[in-house]
Design an enzyme around this catalytic site. Structure first.
Site, PDB file in Angstrom:
ATOM      1  N   TYR A  77       0.737  -1.191  -0.089  1.00 27.72           N
ATOM      2  CA  TYR A  77       0.017   0.004   0.077  1.00 27.72           C
ATOM      3  C   TYR A  77       0.779   1.294   0.048  1.00 27.72           C
ATOM      4  O   TYR A  77       2.096   1.218   0.143  1.00 27.72           O
ATOM      5  CB  TYR A  77      -1.020  -0.199   0.957  1.00 27.72           C
ATOM      6  CG  TYR A  77      -0.893  -0.110   2.542  1.00 27.72           C
ATOM      7  CD1 TYR A  77       0.363   0.153   3.130  1.00 27.72           C
ATOM      8  CD2 TYR A  77      -1.795  -0.543   3.252  1.00 27.72           C
ATOM      9  CE1 TYR A  77       0.430   0.213   4.720  1.00 27.72           C
ATOM     10  CE2 TYR A  77      -1.563  -0.629   4.674  1.00 27.72           C
ATOM     11  CZ  TYR A  77      -0.565  -0.208   5.378  1.00 27.72           C
ATOM     12  OH  TYR A  77      -0.599  -0.321   6.699  1.00 27.72           O
ATOM     13  N   GLU A  78       0.233   2.439  -0.178  1.00 25.63           N
ATOM     14  CA  GLU A  78       0.924   3.513  -0.532  1.00 25.63           C
ATOM     15  C   GLU A  78       1.817   3.628  -1.671  1.00 25.63           C
ATOM     16  O   GLU A  78       2.976   4.280  -1.506  1.00 25.63           O
ATOM     17  CB  GLU A  78       1.675   4.142   0.824  1.00 25.63           C
ATOM     18  CG  GLU A  78       0.705   4.431   1.697  1.00 25.63           C
ATOM     19  CD  GLU A  78      -0.177   5.567   1.632  1.00 25.63           C
ATOM     20  OE1 GLU A  78       0.208   6.534   0.661  1.00 25.63           O
ATOM     21  OE2 GLU A  78      -1.094   5.725   2.218  1.00 25.63           O
TER      22      GLU A  78
END
Lengths: 570, 570
Positions: free
Chosen positions: B428-429
């Site tokens: 994620y990110e």
């Protein structure tokens, strides 16, 4: 895209790289032709794809559970096990006199690996039976063999291995389970065993436990351990399951993966058992069983790697994201970084499989010819096949998860399950650290002879490939030389801690070099074809890892213990 | 041994390695003395140890669940969040005008990392709020700031980030959620968003969603994306939560880990929202938020690494097995291979932390001085801190699991949970592949200037250490030179696919070299002490990994695409 067993890869490796044909020149395996091998692999592959692979999710979603002392297995597992048994796959390498097929371990390895990729938690059941069959063939009395082997081979009964106790894991010599002679040829076994894979199930009529225990006044440590066969039901005069034995499943573990495989705590309360092998000679029998089980566990990792690789390929070729990459389909498979992941997965799975098959081949040649060189080769390759195969399984499953992006951590996708299921393969049957210590310790007690003979052969084969692929051959040759220096360094260390401090990176580097060699042989047999292209990827990108590993391997143990305990935990 | 936040390590790094004191010489951070920093870290550490760490297992055992459209959080999480909010830890770096503490990001990083090690799934909630606070500070209208910031900073309300849609993950420009001007200053937002971390909870009075969507006739791709603030309850005239907005949680994902963090599918059906930043200017605002969130996610990995390392140390120093090793306590911590694992965990955790703090420091110096060099340094280090931090988290958690042997895969032990929880941080990110492509792409659009300036500084500092540690200094210097060659190679590639093909190994090698440099600085500040000993271990054993990585990094993309699609899946 559903799972497809890697039949073509096995066929190519056995036919073109591993010299399977040498086996058919021996008396024992005269029937083991490539045509026969292809027919067997194809048949097993069909079962894996059609019957076993559909059970993969069921085991995770509906774990084996303990229900009033009885283990209830996951939906479909009973039918899956029956398919394995009916195909004859349990006793592929077992003695034909007891219903086995007498086939080479190379083929058993291949089928076991294919089954692992289809459904690891179920495959562990026949793997345990195979280990027991082999131990009984080598060490049990004729009476035990006649009664138990046909039923284990047919799958009517199943087998387990009981080594570990809470205080005795890697240090099996610390076990304290007791055995007392009943005076009638049987013994009373008492104690608790943990981590018993497939310790019970609801599809076999009887479950046969091989249990390590100590006789009264046994010497301390591993020299005082004896092996006993302890059935769930004591067979009656007809050899049918009779009286329930005094043993029970205390509990099942909550594991991070492999939920379909019941991992039991077993309690033995004066349970009736029979000695297998001589008194205090249990470790020899266990090592017979464990050596091949180690190769099998390496294959478990590689099977999962194959399945995870296939799933990631299918996802990457379906998933559209970002600007069109090389090729213009717009799928992520055409993005360079995703392609790097897919190629790494494929190249490492192939390398690990080729190493494991080399090990299986050496076992077969040792069994067929009795030559000490082959036996030593098999012994040397076994820890490498186990540790590298399971590490590749873990890494490829993790990379496959990564290819899926956010979907990778969503359980419904299945990628996470592969990573959870395969994790234990680096731990059971001897942790990968123990494998590496075995490699630089016991397997180098010959002064490095087995290692150097292998490196000599590899370098000779590299010379034969140099005319076709000068750059690739040179890279592999250089890696071999660097490995040889590190091997000399290892052998020169009289302080075993200095060896052990670099054992894991050394084993990994050895596998890297072996992988380079086997990829090079594959390229030679497939000039201009896909296996040459895969070899180029491996040799250029993955093989260089050996440099850092071998620097690490030769660092000695001084700096490891420089920090005091207080400084370490600070 | 319960979790203890690594207060001393932060104190040492900030005081002796990262030059925290440079901050207190700026006007903006004049109050940021080492004494103040120590007091803050110590206070935060106490909360992590006493309040958050005990919640770690509860989140896993009792996942957040969706109950008639309302998310019910794990037992104790509401109280844990309140402790974080009451301590002022959400708004540590937020504007004091709105209730924040205005502290440097270096300290916020440290506290966030400490909280991650204590309870990752809960820590993700304030991390999301922090990102929202920063985006609003930089891009929102005064009216929005006045209404929302105090409540987000106090923890009365929480924030989320809504980027991803099923067809738009890494390719955020492909999103299709719609926004229509209501003519009263508000907009109607419609669409479905996935993977929304902490998309809802039962402890905040309101939940504020930052949502990316397209206005009518917006340009295609990322240039046509606008950012909207969409609250769960539309505030009334007093600023209190009023009418329920037309948005809902459709479902929560079943993830392999991070069970305590509800990952929602969010549905917006003409929900009322307000524009943040200019029309079609949403990506700039999102990047503000994401850049620091990336550092935060790197810190999540490092926090878990710290916790996993501590747990493995405690287990290894308790567990007796095998013959007595070096030291004679008989615990496995004295076996060379186990010690190798423990030292690797500790040395890599330290290296990753030092890199992340260097990045935070560059952010602070950029904010305090406005100097473009510092801003470029921060931008360059961010993808390295994110990818290496999360990778180290995953690797250390896996090694910690391995130290536990068979216990490692038993869920009650907790080692497996660390490995499951931390896995998503590489995804994620921005996946770690995206981070690496950012590094060799966008972050090298300056022709390698930022990279080479960093390498120049490192080499100058190495020279300063050479008199004390000639061998270590030489090893790090050599690695720097090898990295510089690879950097030149990267910059020289006009075909971006050639860069991307080696992006991940290049980023990893850069981190390895940075780690060597920061370990060397630590050794210099702790001559003869434990940090010198740890540096020796890292530089001798782990740093050499850069060699193979940089060979891989410069292989180009030709061989990646040599296999046809059919050959790839064969």
């Amino acid at each position: 895209m559903p799972y497809r067993a890697a039949v073509d890869d096995f066929d190519f490796l056995l036919g073109q790289v591993i010299d399977f044909s040498a086996l058919s020149e021996t008396t024992r395996f005269a029937d083991a032709t490539q045509d026969m091998s292809r027919a067997i692999l194809s048949e097993a592959g069909k079962m894996c794809d059609a019957v076993l692979a559909p059970l993969q999710r069921a085991g995770d979603l509906h774990p084996a559970r303990l229900d009033n002392g009885v283990v209830r297995t996951s939906p479909g597992y009973a039918e899956g096990f029956k398919a394995i048994a009916d195909g004859g796959w349990i006793g592929m390498s077992a003695d034909p006199d007891y219903g086995g097929m007498g086939l080479p371990m190379s083929l058993t390895y291949a089928v076991n690996e294919m089954m692992s990729g289809a459904c690891l938690s179920l495959q562990l059941a026949p793997l345990m039976s195979q280990g027991q069959i082999e131990a009984l063939e080598h060490h049990a009395s004729d009476a035990i063999k006649t009664l138990y082997l046909p039923k284990l081979i047919s799958g009517e009964w199943t087998g387990t291995m009981n080594l570990t106790e809470p205080q005795a894991g890697s240090d099996v010599g610390a076990l304290s389970s007791k055995a007392v002679d009943n005076g009638d040829g049987s013994y009373a076994i008492s104690g608790q065993k943990i981590y018993i894979s497939w310790g019970d199930n609801d599809f076999a009529a009887n479950i046969c436990h091989l249990v390590l225990a100590r006789l009264p006044d046994a010497p301390a440590g591993t020299k005082g351990i004896s092996l006993f066969l302890v059935p769930k039901f004591v067979p009656d005069d007809n050899g049918d399951p009779g009286t329930p034995n005094t043993l029970s499943v205390v509990s099942l573990e909550h594991k991070m993966g492999l939920h379909g495989s019941p991992t039991a705590v077993m309690q033995y309360d004066g349970a009736t058992g029979w000695l297998v092998g001589p008194e205090h000679g249990g470790m020899a029998a266990m090592f017979t069983m464990m050596n091949n089980a180690r190769l099998g566990v390496g294959g478990q990792g590689i099977g999962v790697a194959e399945a995870a690789c296939q799933q990631a390929m299918a996802y990457a070729m379906e998933r559209k994201q970002g600007r069109a990459g090389v090729g213009g389909t717009g799928t992520i498979a055409e993005h360079a970084d995703v392609r790097r992941m897919l190629m790494t997965m494929k190249a490492d799975t192939y390398a690990a499989r080729a190493i494991a098959l080399s090990c299986a081949h050496a076992i077969d040649m040792g069994n067929a010819t009795g030559a000490a060189d082959w036996t030593a080769r098999a012994a040397f390759l076994t820890p490498i096949a186990k540790a590298f195969g399971s590490d590749v399984g873990i890494e490829v499953a993790q990379t496959g998860l990564q290819v899926h992006g956010g979907m990778g951590v969503i359980e419904e996708t299945g990628a996470a399950q592969y990573s959870r299921d395969v994790r234990v393969t680096a731990i059971y049957e001897g942790t990968n650290g123990i494998q590496a210590m075995d490699l630089v310790g016991r397997k180098m007690m010959d002064g490095g002879e087995a290692a150097n003979r292998l490196l000599d052969e590899i370098e000779a084969e590299i010379e034969g490939a140099r005319v076709h692929f000068p750059n690739m051959a040179d890279a592999v040759w250089q890696s071999c030389e660097t490995l040889r220096e590190a091997t000399d360094w290892m052998v020169a260390q009289s302080d075993m801690n200095a060896r052990f401090a670099g054992a894991v990176p050394y084993l990994r580097a050895f596998a890297r070099v072996l992988g380079g060699h086997l990829h090079l042989l594959s390229a030679k047999a497939d000039k201009g074809g896909p296996r040459e292209k895969l070899a180029r990827f491996y040799i250029q990108r993955l093989l260089p890892e050996h440099q850092g590993l071998l620097a690490h391997a030769q660092a000695g143990d001084k700096d490891l213990f420089a920090l005091t305990t207080e400084e370490l935990i600070a």
